[in-house]
Each structure stands twice: as C-alpha cells, then as structure tokens.
Design a protein around this motif. Sequence first.
Motif, PDB file in Angstrom:
ATOM      1  N   VAL A   1      -2.193   7.975  52.724  1.00  0.00           N
ATOM      2  CA  VAL A   1      -2.162   7.555  51.486  1.00  0.00           C
ATOM      3  C   VAL A   1      -3.786   7.010  51.088  1.00  0.00           C
ATOM      4  CG1 VAL A   1      -1.440   5.806  49.970  1.00  0.00           C
ATOM      5  CG2 VAL A   1       0.374   7.102  51.350  1.00  0.00           C
ATOM      6  N   VAL A   2      -4.309   6.286  52.107  1.00  0.00           N
ATOM      7  CA  VAL A   2      -5.626   5.977  51.593  1.00  0.00           C
ATOM      8  C   VAL A   2      -6.673   6.928  51.451  1.00  0.00           C
ATOM      9  CG1 VAL A   2      -7.559   4.570  52.702  1.00  0.00           C
ATOM     10  CG2 VAL A   2      -5.359   3.729  53.179  1.00  0.00           C
ATOM     11  N   ILE A   3      -6.479   8.172  52.247  1.00  0.00           N
ATOM     12  CA  ILE A   3      -7.307   9.187  51.803  1.00  0.00           C
ATOM     13  C   ILE A   3      -7.193   9.742  50.632  1.00  0.00           C
ATOM     14  CG2 ILE A   3      -7.976  11.453  52.823  1.00  0.00           C
ATOM     15  CD1 ILE A   3      -7.251  10.449  55.637  1.00  0.00           C
ATOM     16  N   PHE A   4      -5.576   9.804  50.373  1.00  0.00           N
ATOM     17  CA  PHE A   4      -5.605  10.349  48.722  1.00  0.00           C
ATOM     18  C   PHE A   4      -6.091   9.440  47.795  1.00  0.00           C
ATOM     19  CE2 PHE A   4      -2.691  10.115  45.513  1.00  0.00           C
ATOM     20  CZ  PHE A   4      -2.663  11.309  44.911  1.00  0.00           C
ATOM     21  N   VAL A   5      -5.900   8.097  48.083  1.00  0.00           N
ATOM     22  CA  VAL A   5      -6.333   7.338  46.883  1.00  0.00           C
ATOM     23  C   VAL A   5      -7.887   7.196  46.948  1.00  0.00           C
ATOM     24  CG1 VAL A   5      -6.728   4.928  46.220  1.00  0.00           C
ATOM     25  CG2 VAL A   5      -4.403   5.906  47.155  1.00  0.00           C
ATOM     26  N   ILE A   6      -8.475   7.408  47.962  1.00  0.00           N
ATOM     27  CA  ILE A   6      -9.989   7.360  47.905  1.00  0.00           C
ATOM     28  C   ILE A   6     -10.736   8.712  47.259  1.00  0.00           C
ATOM     29  CG2 ILE A   6     -12.146   7.629  49.416  1.00  0.00           C
ATOM     30  CD1 ILE A   6     -10.675   5.856  51.392  1.00  0.00           C
ATOM     31  N   SER A   7      -9.850   9.760  47.612  1.00  0.00           N
ATOM     32  CA  SER A   7     -10.293  10.997  46.977  1.00  0.00           C
ATOM     33  C   SER A   7      -9.996  11.057  45.451  1.00  0.00           C
ATOM     34  CB  SER A   7      -9.647  12.187  47.505  1.00  0.00           C
ATOM     35  OG  SER A   7      -9.893  12.205  49.005  1.00  0.00           O
ATOM     36  N   LEU A   8      -8.871  10.385  44.998  1.00  0.00           N
ATOM     37  CA  LEU A   8      -8.565  10.275  43.483  1.00  0.00           C
ATOM     38  C   LEU A   8      -9.474   9.372  42.779  1.00  0.00           C
ATOM     39  CD1 LEU A   8      -6.479  11.071  41.447  1.00  0.00           C
ATOM     40  CD2 LEU A   8      -5.259   9.006  42.120  1.00  0.00           C
ATOM     41  N   ILE A   9      -9.903   8.473  43.251  1.00  0.00           N
ATOM     42  CA  ILE A   9     -10.715   7.348  42.813  1.00  0.00           C
ATOM     43  C   ILE A   9     -12.093   8.176  42.441  1.00  0.00           C
ATOM     44  CG2 ILE A   9     -12.219   5.414  42.892  1.00  0.00           C
ATOM     45  CD1 ILE A   9      -9.566   4.208  44.170  1.00  0.00           C
ATOM     46  N   VAL A  10     -12.652   8.916  43.554  1.00  0.00           N
ATOM     47  CA  VAL A  10     -13.874   9.508  43.500  1.00  0.00           C
ATOM     48  C   VAL A  10     -13.965  10.557  42.320  1.00  0.00           C
ATOM     49  CG1 VAL A  10     -15.492  11.096  44.680  1.00  0.00           C
ATOM     50  CG2 VAL A  10     -14.589   9.154  45.973  1.00  0.00           C
ATOM     51  N   ALA A  11     -12.579  11.488  42.457  1.00  0.00           N
ATOM     52  CA  ALA A  11     -12.454  12.553  41.529  1.00  0.00           C
ATOM     53  C   ALA A  11     -12.496  11.876  40.169  1.00  0.00           C
ATOM     54  CB  ALA A  11     -11.110  13.324  41.684  1.00  0.00           C
ATOM     55  N   LEU A  12     -11.737  10.755  39.759  1.00  0.00           N
ATOM     56  CA  LEU A  12     -11.644  10.258  38.583  1.00  0.00           C
ATOM     57  C   LEU A  12     -12.887   9.708  38.011  1.00  0.00           C
ATOM     58  CD1 LEU A  12      -8.265   8.229  38.903  1.00  0.00           C
ATOM     59  CD2 LEU A  12      -8.587  10.383  37.686  1.00  0.00           C
TER      60      LEU A  12
ATOM     61  N   ILE B   1     -17.731  17.584  47.172  1.00  0.00           N
ATOM     62  CA  ILE B   1     -17.257  16.390  47.606  1.00  0.00           C
ATOM     63  C   ILE B   1     -16.085  16.112  48.055  1.00  0.00           C
ATOM     64  CG2 ILE B   1     -17.030  13.820  46.453  1.00  0.00           C
ATOM     65  CD1 ILE B   1     -19.480  14.512  44.715  1.00  0.00           C
ATOM     66  N   ILE B   2     -15.062  16.676  47.353  1.00  0.00           N
ATOM     67  CA  ILE B   2     -13.599  16.450  47.609  1.00  0.00           C
ATOM     68  C   ILE B   2     -13.488  17.280  49.114  1.00  0.00           C
ATOM     69  CG2 ILE B   2     -11.252  17.218  47.151  1.00  0.00           C
ATOM     70  CD1 ILE B   2     -12.589  14.953  45.379  1.00  0.00           C
ATOM     71  N   GLY B   3     -14.216  18.390  49.424  1.00  0.00           N
ATOM     72  CA  GLY B   3     -13.948  19.097  50.613  1.00  0.00           C
ATOM     73  C   GLY B   3     -14.565  18.262  51.642  1.00  0.00           C
ATOM     74  N   ALA B   4     -15.671  17.476  51.569  1.00  0.00           N
ATOM     75  CA  ALA B   4     -16.348  16.730  52.584  1.00  0.00           C
ATOM     76  C   ALA B   4     -15.480  15.373  52.867  1.00  0.00           C
ATOM     77  CB  ALA B   4     -17.565  16.258  52.281  1.00  0.00           C
ATOM     78  N   LEU B   5     -14.750  14.620  52.037  1.00  0.00           N
ATOM     79  CA  LEU B   5     -13.669  13.646  51.943  1.00  0.00           C
ATOM     80  C   LEU B   5     -12.705  14.021  52.805  1.00  0.00           C
ATOM     81  CD1 LEU B   5     -13.865  11.997  48.613  1.00  0.00           C
ATOM     82  CD2 LEU B   5     -14.984  11.171  50.413  1.00  0.00           C
ATOM     83  N   GLN B   6     -12.210  15.341  52.882  1.00  0.00           N
ATOM     84  CA  GLN B   6     -11.013  15.886  53.490  1.00  0.00           C
ATOM     85  C   GLN B   6     -11.417  16.618  54.850  1.00  0.00           C
ATOM     86  OE1 GLN B   6      -8.598  17.518  50.453  1.00  0.00           O
ATOM     87  NE2 GLN B   6      -8.409  15.849  49.462  1.00  0.00           N
ATOM     88  N   LEU B   7     -12.541  16.626  55.330  1.00  0.00           N
ATOM     89  CA  LEU B   7     -12.957  17.423  56.412  1.00  0.00           C
ATOM     90  C   LEU B   7     -12.216  16.946  57.439  1.00  0.00           C
ATOM     91  CD1 LEU B   7     -15.073  19.599  57.454  1.00  0.00           C
ATOM     92  CD2 LEU B   7     -16.370  17.639  57.985  1.00  0.00           C
ATOM     93  N   PHE B   8     -11.645  18.216  58.276  1.00  0.00           N
ATOM     94  CA  PHE B   8     -10.993  18.044  59.502  1.00  0.00           C
ATOM     95  C   PHE B   8     -11.130  19.026  60.517  1.00  0.00           C
ATOM     96  CE2 PHE B   8      -7.148  19.130  61.531  1.00  0.00           C
ATOM     97  CZ  PHE B   8      -6.776  17.921  62.397  1.00  0.00           C
TER      98      PHE B   8
END
Length: 337
Positions: free
Chosen positions: A305-316, A256-263
């Motif tokens: 920052v938005v990508i970081f916050v989205i990833s953090l919320i999903v992780a939490l 999940i985390i890898g897919a959210l940050q796919l580049f």
Amino acid sequence: MTVREMSVSDTPALAAHAGGGDSPPPARPRSRRRRGLGWSGRLEVLLLAGPAVVFFVGFVILPVLMAAYYGFFRWSGFGPATEFVGLKNYITIFSDPNFQSALLHNAFIVVMSIVLQGPIAILLALLLNRKMRGQSVIRVLIFVPYVIAEVVVGTGFSLLLSTGGAANGMLEKLGLGGLAQDWLADPAIAIWTLMAILTWKYVGFAVILFLAGLQGIPEELYEAAAIDGASYWQIQRRIALPLLAPTLRIWAFLSIIGALQLFDLVYIIWGQYVSSVAGTNTMAIYMVVTGRNAGNFGYGNAVAVVIFVISLIVALFYQRFVLRRDTAGAITERGVQ
C-alpha cells in the motif's frame, strides 16, 4: 431600388435597432441539444466497456482495497485476519532503516534512469532518424534488449559479472586485471552495475519512442531551417528537441513509475538478501523479504500500500506540474452543437 438607395427604414428590424425602438433585436436561433444515447447506444457502451471495467475492478481496485484492509492486521496468509494492529505496520515501515535505504535506492534509480537513458536515447534517435544503410537492422538490435525477458537478462548478467565471470576474465586476458572488480557484491559499485544493466535493457524502448516522435515532425520545418542557413545541430536543438518535448515527458513518466516499482532484475541478480548488503535493495524487495519470507503477509500488504501511495502521489504531481501542458489542449470544453 439599389443598395445605396436603401434606407434603414426599409428594413423594420434595422430601423428598430438603429432608432432605439422598443422592439427587441432578432433572437438567436436556439442551439440543438445533444441527444442522449438511446437504448442501442447504451447497450453498445455496456458491451464494449463492461468487460474492461470488470477486469479493472477485479484485478486493480479490489486487490488494492484488500491490501489496505490486511495492512491493519498481523496475518500469516492463512485463514481470516483476526489480530488487528491498527497503524502499527505503517509506523514500523517508516521507522525501519531498511525501508528508508530502499526508498533512497528507488529515488536514486529514478533520477539516474532519466539522466543516463535520456541523453543516450536522444542521440541514438537523432542518429537513426537520418537515412543510412542498415538503419532497420540497427533499430532492431537496439530494441532487442527491451523484449528479452528479465529472467534471461538477470541470469546472463549474474554469470557475466560474477567474480570469476567472463567480464573479469576478459580484463585479465587483456592485461587489465587491475580493473577487475566484484561488480555485484561491492556496495560502492553494485548500484552503478544495476544502472548499467537497466540502461542497456530499457534504452531501446526510449529510442523507439523518440523515433516515433521525430518522424511526426513535418519535413518542411527542417527544409525551411536549412534554407535559412541553420546547421544540422542548430536544427535539432531549435526544432527537433522542442517538438520532441511531449514525447520526452511521457517517456520520463513511464521511466519514473517503472523505477519506483523495480523488482525483477534486482531479485534475479542479487537475490532477496544480498541486495540489502550490496546496496541495491528496493521497496519491492523489502516488501517480499519482510512480508512473504517473514510469514507476515499483513506487513507485506502494508508495504504494498505504501508503494502504491508513493507511486500515486508521484504520478499526480507529475500530471499536475509536468504533463499539464500536454493534456490541456486535449481536454476541450463540452459544448452543444
């Protein structure tokens, strides 16, 4: 005097307790308090953990804070940031249809990565968990795509799947020219092409992870189930898969985390402009296009920052509702010895 002849009055403590006397029961021995770390222990912790803390603060915490700061400015990337725009960058991000489509693409990739890679990896892991000839060679071949650099994978598939590439050429030679497609540019096909490439590359990691989990299951459980008359698939369904659940949850979290940050693969195969037309752009691609390429690094920092916050919320949320059962047993109450 024998044990039978011994009376309660012969032991003062028991007599006082039995007779309800005023003398209190014997006090429990005080537990020893855990001694604190001495100077040598503190110095050892500082030497071992200090470099890791410095690197984590310098390369993780500080860049996040700087990105959050520059996200409130319109900044060209050179000199000090002086044009303060407040929350304008963030309002623009969430109102931009391109970002919304990129977010939906990331969500689609998250779901389909688990749906496609999970069952394939489980079946391969169950197959390779049995004794067979060439088992080590098959494991290596399955794991090889994962260790190949993304640049090599992206360049290879961009050549293979282009309109005049080897894939369409092979279909034509086999008399299946009608199946030839524009695998990379057709919006109806491109996202599925991306999922096929991601599955080919990352399923090997899941297989190795699941194999490690399966090999940690005691053989006695399999033998007891076989003695009771359970078939092979009943053993896998009733024993192997339930005991593999913690490993499955950890793999799903990483996926999940890898897919959210796919580049990287999207950028190499489709590029920064074609991806939006083909329907494969992601949030990271959007960040590069609207930030660096547009010369507005402040906006790019806001997207980061938005990508970081989205990833953090999903992780939490994942930690709270999915991984909680796995971490509950690992966290023990700190008591005194």
